[in-house]
Design a protein around this motif. Structure first.
Motif, PDB file in Angstrom:
ATOM      1  N   SER A  45       0.853  -1.203   0.000  1.00  0.00           N
ATOM      2  CA  SER A  45       0.000   0.000   0.000  1.00  0.00           C
ATOM      3  C   SER A  45       0.887   1.251   0.000  1.00  0.00           C
ATOM      4  O   SER A  45       0.403   2.366  -0.179  1.00  0.00           O
ATOM      5  CB  SER A  45      -0.935   0.028   1.219  1.00  0.00           C
ATOM      6  OG  SER A  45      -0.198   0.235   2.407  1.00  0.00           O
TER       7      SER A  45
ATOM      8  N   ASN B 100       0.555   2.615  -5.009  1.00  0.00           N
ATOM      9  CA  ASN B 100      -0.847   2.844  -4.673  1.00  0.00           C
ATOM     10  C   ASN B 100      -1.347   4.024  -5.500  1.00  0.00           C
ATOM     11  O   ASN B 100      -0.824   5.141  -5.367  1.00  0.00           O
ATOM     12  CB  ASN B 100      -0.952   3.159  -3.172  1.00  0.00           C
ATOM     13  CG  ASN B 100      -2.362   3.004  -2.656  1.00  0.00           C
ATOM     14  OD1 ASN B 100      -3.330   3.249  -3.388  1.00  0.00           O
ATOM     15  ND2 ASN B 100      -2.485   2.602  -1.406  1.00  0.00           N
TER      16      ASN B 100
ATOM     17  N   TYR C 266      -4.379  -1.714  -0.020  1.00  0.00           N
ATOM     18  CA  TYR C 266      -3.789  -2.675  -0.962  1.00  0.00           C
ATOM     19  C   TYR C 266      -4.822  -3.743  -1.359  1.00  0.00           C
ATOM     20  O   TYR C 266      -4.886  -4.155  -2.514  1.00  0.00           O
ATOM     21  CB  TYR C 266      -2.568  -3.326  -0.307  1.00  0.00           C
ATOM     22  CG  TYR C 266      -2.066  -4.569  -1.000  1.00  0.00           C
ATOM     23  CD1 TYR C 266      -1.248  -4.475  -2.128  1.00  0.00           C
ATOM     24  CD2 TYR C 266      -2.423  -5.842  -0.543  1.00  0.00           C
ATOM     25  CE1 TYR C 266      -0.782  -5.616  -2.766  1.00  0.00           C
ATOM     26  CE2 TYR C 266      -1.964  -6.988  -1.172  1.00  0.00           C
ATOM     27  CZ  TYR C 266      -1.148  -6.866  -2.283  1.00  0.00           C
ATOM     28  OH  TYR C 266      -0.699  -7.999  -2.918  1.00  0.00           O
TER      29      TYR C 266
ATOM     30  N   VAL D 226      -3.309  -3.137  -8.972  1.00  0.00           N
ATOM     31  CA  VAL D 226      -2.028  -3.272  -8.257  1.00  0.00           C
ATOM     32  C   VAL D 226      -0.905  -3.408  -9.288  1.00  0.00           C
ATOM     33  O   VAL D 226      -1.136  -3.856 -10.413  1.00  0.00           O
ATOM     34  CB  VAL D 226      -2.026  -4.482  -7.295  1.00  0.00           C
ATOM     35  CG1 VAL D 226      -2.746  -4.145  -6.004  1.00  0.00           C
ATOM     36  CG2 VAL D 226      -2.613  -5.712  -7.956  1.00  0.00           C
TER      37      VAL D 226
ATOM     38  N   ASP E  26       1.192  -9.585  -6.934  1.00  0.00           N
ATOM     39  CA  ASP E  26       0.048  -9.088  -6.159  1.00  0.00           C
ATOM     40  C   ASP E  26      -1.243  -9.665  -6.727  1.00  0.00           C
ATOM     41  O   ASP E  26      -2.080 -10.222  -6.001  1.00  0.00           O
ATOM     42  CB  ASP E  26      -0.014  -7.553  -6.228  1.00  0.00           C
ATOM     43  CG  ASP E  26       1.131  -6.880  -5.487  1.00  0.00           C
ATOM     44  OD1 ASP E  26       1.589  -7.431  -4.480  1.00  0.00           O
ATOM     45  OD2 ASP E  26       1.566  -5.794  -5.937  1.00  0.00           O
TER      46      ASP E  26
END
Ligand code: HEM
Length: 383
Positions: A236, A279, A310, A319, A324
């Motif tokens: 994040s 982010n 996140y 992302v 991720d």
């Protein structure tokens, strides 16, 4: 040339074993308040420097959190040596580290959070962890050296760089989360002697991995899939270089929202391998307005806020890293992504616990280490 430098490293490492080193505390022996008597107030000194650095640039806090992960997650093998040096290294490893097995001529010396990621390249060790491609973008080394100098002035030869790194990363996590991520740091680590780019490359997860590969990588260090999901929430904050997500720039809409993919492509066209924030809410307003106008209300004046966004971003397929997105492709990890998206307080607590757990990755009993004078150089390599 390569053979020569390996031989030099082997000889020096073996020689060093004869003249240096103390016994570090086992993970279970690390103590909260460890420096209470020997370096009173050290945690406050470290925090002061971290606060000062983050006031200038919050990204430094992200770098510290990543450094903790990259230091602790590497278990270094010794170098391949000729037979004579192997015998010396066997003695070295069995005294200095847990010998966990001999593998194709390599001897494994298990390590953990030992400040090995902080070591600079040197004549004796031309390829330390810092040089590994997987360590692209690591930062905050200057800050840690600044803190070390201040701590050395206060109490010389007492506080290890590995402990300073954990304290500083803990403080950074706390500041970036407005205090929601917090834990007491048990200390008493020593600084290690070995730092190898090859091993860092082998041991650290890569952003192109599948969820199964990520789970296996974490399992090898005793972390389950839930902890993989919890710790990935660190994305994040901070940023990544375009080379770390090249594949994402052409992935199909099921894997990445096309507008976000366009935004990333645009950002990556603006320089030679620039970095892009992890982010989207940390992105410049004008760029978000151009590519994802529906997201402009999320853009923040203060960047790098460590929280559960996140998981929201992941479910929305915005992302940066393939790794991720991969967390959505396995039922166990997907359930966890949903759980943490729905419960930010739970994530704060579980992330704190998991960082603490990371920070305790073992310096094995019976291994040896030192208190470095400078975090980037082993004492015995200082001339
Ligand atoms: C699950 C496997 C993981 C992979 C594959 C991964 C991969 C990456 C990559 C490729 C970058 C960008 C590097 C660059 O291009 O400059 C990055 C950044 C970052 N990672 Fe991870 N990571 C993982 C887990 C973690 C964990 C467990 C943490 C911490 C607990 C973490 C914290 C960070 C942070 C804070 C950044 C931003 C650093 C900065 O801005 O300086 N990552 N990660």
């Amino acid at each position: 040339m390569m053979k020569l430098s390996v031989a030099i490293v082997c000889a020096l490492v073996a020689a060093a074993a004869l003249v240096i080193g103390g016994e570090p505390a086992a993970a279970s022996e690390l103590k909260v308040g460890y420096y209470g008597k020997t370096c009173k107030g050290v945690e406050n000194v470290i925090k002061w420097h971290v606060i000062k650095a983050l006031k200038q640039n919050r990204r430094t806090g992200a770098a510290l959190v990543r450094l903790l992960f990259h230091d602790c997650f590497v278990r270094v093998r010794s170098y391949a040596c000729d037979r004579a040096h192997q015998i010396m290294l066997h003695t070295y490893c069995s005294k200095q580290f847990d010998v966990v097995g001999i593998n194709g001529g390599f001897e494994q010396c298990a390590q953990g959070c030992d400040g090995s990621v902080l070591l600079d390249k040197s004549y004796e060790n031309p390829h330390p962890e810092k040089e590994a491609p997987v360590n692209i973008g690591l930062a905050a080394f200057d800050l840690l050296e600044e803190i070390k100098a201040a701590v050395e002035k206060r109490c010389p030869g007492v506080v290890s760089c590995s402990d300073i790194l954990i304290y500083a990363a803990r403080d950074a996590g706390s500041i970036l989360s407005n205090g929601h991520v917090h834990f007491d740091v048990p200390a008493g680590r020593l600084d290690g002697f070995v730092s190898s780019a090859d091993e860092a490359q082998r041991e650290l997860p890569d952003s192109t991995m599948t969820v199964q590969q990520l789970a296996d990588n974490f399992a090898a260090k005793g972390f389950d899939t839930e902890q993989l999901v919890i710790l990935s929430g660190a994305h994040s904050i901070g940023a990544g270089h375009c080379s770390s997500f090249t594949g994402r720039l052409s992935e199909p809409p099921q894997q990445i929202v096309p507008a976000y993919r366009d935004l990333l492509n645009y950002k990556c066209s603006q320089g030679a391998n620039p970095d892009v924030v992890n982010n989207v809410r940390d992105e410049e307003y004008a760029t978000v307005a151009r590519f994802m106008p529906g997201f402009t209300s999320r853009v923040r004046k203060i960047s790098d806020f460590l929280d559960n966004t996140y998981y929201h971003n992941n479910l929305a397929k915005i992302v940066t890293f393939h790794s991720d997105w991969q967390l959505l492709t396995n039922q166990t990890s997907l359930d966890k992504v949903h759980e943490y998206a729905n419960n930010g307080t739970l994530w704060d607590e579980d992330f704190s616990d998991s960082l603490l757990r990371l920070s305790k990755l073992p310096m094995p009993e019976g291994s040896k280490g030192e208190i470095r004078k400078k975090c980037s150089v082993s004492n015995h390599f200082q001339y």
